[in-house]
Design a protein around this motif. Sequence first.
Motif, PDB file in Angstrom:
ATOM      1  N   UNK A 195       0.791  -1.231   0.000  1.00 20.59           N
ATOM      2  CA  UNK A 195       0.000   0.000   0.000  1.00 20.59           C
ATOM      3  C   UNK A 195       0.822   1.279   0.000  1.00 20.59           C
ATOM      4  N   UNK A 196       2.015   1.215  -0.553  1.00 15.43           N
ATOM      5  CA  UNK A 196       2.862   2.413  -0.588  1.00 15.43           C
ATOM      6  C   UNK A 196       2.214   3.516  -1.418  1.00 15.43           C
ATOM      7  N   UNK A 197       1.784   3.148  -2.617  1.00 18.62           N
ATOM      8  CA  UNK A 197       1.197   4.143  -3.506  1.00 18.62           C
ATOM      9  C   UNK A 197      -0.072   4.736  -2.903  1.00 18.62           C
ATOM     10  N   UNK A 198      -0.862   3.896  -2.278  1.00 19.62           N
ATOM     11  CA  UNK A 198      -2.102   4.383  -1.675  1.00 19.62           C
ATOM     12  C   UNK A 198      -1.817   5.364  -0.543  1.00 19.62           C
ATOM     13  N   UNK A 246      -8.409   7.756  -1.693  1.00 19.72           N
ATOM     14  CA  UNK A 246      -7.993   6.365  -1.657  1.00 19.72           C
ATOM     15  C   UNK A 246      -8.544   5.710  -2.904  1.00 19.72           C
ATOM     16  N   UNK A 247      -7.662   5.489  -3.886  1.00 20.51           N
ATOM     17  CA  UNK A 247      -8.171   4.936  -5.147  1.00 20.51           C
ATOM     18  C   UNK A 247      -8.676   3.520  -4.943  1.00 20.51           C
ATOM     19  N   UNK A 248      -9.883   3.214  -5.374  1.00 26.20           N
ATOM     20  CA  UNK A 248     -10.434   1.875  -5.180  1.00 26.20           C
ATOM     21  C   UNK A 248      -9.579   0.822  -5.875  1.00 26.20           C
ATOM     22  N   UNK A 249      -9.077   1.162  -7.043  1.00 26.78           N
ATOM     23  CA  UNK A 249      -8.140   0.260  -7.709  1.00 26.78           C
ATOM     24  C   UNK A 249      -6.875   1.045  -7.996  1.00 26.78           C
ATOM     25  N   UNK A 250      -5.752   0.493  -7.623  1.00 27.49           N
ATOM     26  CA  UNK A 250      -4.506   1.210  -7.854  1.00 27.49           C
ATOM     27  C   UNK A 250      -3.555   0.260  -8.576  1.00 27.49           C
ATOM     28  N   UNK A 251      -3.134   0.650  -9.776  1.00 31.65           N
ATOM     29  CA  UNK A 251      -2.236  -0.213 -10.544  1.00 31.65           C
ATOM     30  C   UNK A 251      -0.915  -0.377  -9.819  1.00 31.65           C
ATOM     31  N   UNK A 252      -0.258  -1.493 -10.101  1.00 37.51           N
ATOM     32  CA  UNK A 252       1.067  -1.731  -9.540  1.00 37.51           C
ATOM     33  C   UNK A 252       2.031  -0.659 -10.052  1.00 37.51           C
TER      34      UNK A 252
END
Lengths: 210, 611
Positions: free
Chosen positions: A19-22, A32-38
């Motif tokens: 969850x670094x990007x989040x 908080x993006x529901x879907x977050x690409x790698x």
Amino acid sequence: MEDYKYLFKVVLVGNAGVGKTCLVRKFTQGIFPPGQSATIGVDFMIKTVKVGEDKIKLQIWDTAGQERFRSITQSYYRSAHAIVLVYDVACQPSFDCLPEWLGEIEQYANRKVLKILVGNKVDKEDEREVPERIGKNFADANGFDYFLETSALDATNVDTLFQEVATRLTNDMKLTDERFHNFKSNENRDGNISILDRVLERAKCANCRT
Amino acid sequence: METNNTETNNENARPVPFIEEVNFLFDHRLDQEKLEKYCFDGRLRDSHIRSVVWRVLLKCLPIKSSEWSEILNRSRNFYGSLKKKLSTNPREDIFNFDPELNNPLSLQAENPWQKYFVDAELRDCINKDVERTFPEMQFFQSEQMRKMMSDILFVYSKQNDQLSYRQGMHEILAPLLFVLYFDHESYAHFKEQSGISDLTNEQRNLLDTINDPRFLEHDAFAMFRQLMMMLEKWYINTDDYGSDNSSIAPLSKDRIGGVPFCKSKNPGPNSELIEKLNMINDVMLREIDPALWRHLNSLEITPQIYGIRWLRLMFGREFPMHDLLFLWDAILADRPQLVLVDYIFIAMLVLIRHLLLCSDYSTCLQYLMRYPPTADIHTFIQFSLHLKSPKKFPKPKNYRLSHFPQITQAGKPHPNHERAQEERHFNNRTSPPKVKTVDNVLNKIGRQALSAHSTPLIRRRYPDSMPASNSIFYTDEPQDDMSEIELMKEQVALLQSRLNEHDLVARVGSRKLLAIADDIDLLGGNAEKQEKLKQEIREIANQLTRNTVSEQWVQNVPTEISSNGLDAVELAREAGTSPLQNNHSLNRHPKSLRKENELLEIHFNPKRKNF
């Protein structure tokens, strides 16, 4: 010129999917993006915060979890003012990998870098695999400057985390500055301009560069 | 006839009927050159044979269609047996009862459980990424699709032990599956609509085989494997092979010492990806756009910061899916393969040079990491091709006005733009344009120069590279004069992105509806009611594919905004606020903006003062 007092580079590392990007997006954009690409390679965000009366600019480098790629991450490590090592409290393997990450940090980062350990996803209390106490113990035993449990989902401690980073770095920097000024006034009294003086000046410029 | 009517209505928007596509494909005179042209011209964009053409270009299939059946058969069997072999569960291994060996706690090397645990870890790693493949696209969120992706990646990783799975591969696989799936779907649709009745039996059989949905996974694997053969060199890390080189620093100094301008920070190229990125930057960009190269260099923005993602995903995050597929058409068709990638890379940089040249470190990085949407992918590809072979491909007109810097790919406000507005608001438009470009040594001098003159510093430093007159660079204009244009561009950008989105959604929806309409026959019951229902569904489907913006309205936009610039701004404002209210457009000739090959080119002269 942008009016900020200091610019700090903060690098986030840790296993894939912790969850670094989040965390970064929650902090910089408030979502908080529901879907977050790698993340592939590295990502980059900026945000200005206030420490007391000073505006502090944080340059946040968000690295890919799978990237132990010396040629990419090395330069980020080296120039970082703070390194935030993230694991997922609901994922034991991500905690088990911490020593590996620590090894990387010790090998490549600046010795004086601010080291912070973060256990993310505390919203998943039911699925928790790593108790807070264990995380705290690990942080204490391994020379981390700060330990915190966060949740990018419900925003627990997200602002606190980055605010703390900014505050600690600012205080450190102010100390250095003071020392530098004392040193400089002493020098001037002697009527000499030392090489060290110039080096310090230049180092400061490098830090101010955006 | 009812069916034919629907068919023509529905296919109206498509440039080439399916039959013609098939004939093109089955023509024995088909060769690489023809395929190449077909791809470059964008004729695959709304076609139903893209997956087949890609398979030919990737050499999964030979160019001669007569050999396809046999080869498909072979490759499908290959994957089938490979998958079976690799997915053994020790629990189900009825032939190995030896508790010494087949036991999760056994430490023996042949213990099948050892392998099982390693595999589970790999699966876990793959699934983490598969679950977040193109999160904004519903297509990739279904359980079935995720399972398929996971299986393909797993089999690939097991087969390529040394490389295994690397983050990013999942987004190479995803577009392949997307293309295959939609071709299968539309073929099934044509078949039901008896749209292929003109074909010979042989041809129909072959199409049946190629578009067999049961082998979606198998065929995607074959394509993925071929594509990865070309891309795997960008996924290999030197670290993977344990070549821990402790003497990097002194070595690299020696090696780099003789090369001027080489970043001493870089420990020398140690992977093909880094080498490639450095070559693109230090050789190609330096020659094609020296000013930009110097600018990025002076900011110490190395290509690996942003370029690793660009290359590993073959630009998958820098373009929306429908544009990406066209871009891949060109990349796959071009020979020698993958060379075009370098030029696309350069084109991406050169086309936003006006944004980069007047930006500081952070702003530059934001533009590179959140690449502004390309307005017109066709022009963009033409420009890339032109960079590669200037004699064969002329420079497209208006290629420079091709990006929307105000928004991100997702259509959200771009962080740079938000920041700029904040600052503008903050400074109440009084401060000179902010330009920070200088490196450390010149930092001070730079600041003095800046406070003395409002002209961008870059021009002073590199007078040779910045033509003063007839330049289109925005830096030449005082910022306030540009604000109206900026506003207009923003409106157009938002409108365009909204249109593209609606367009895609509508077409997918309509395709699904038509398929449903055809299935109604399968239900029992009142035939008359069925017919009525079918008609209604088809009508809805047809309406869906029509424009959201009035065609007439689009045609009324002057292509040359000459005398009074404000008109154009008004026009854009109107467009931004009320495109959906023009409901009368629904009854007009259905033709999509995008299909007409791209956005209308609005010519305007940024030098004109009355803007």
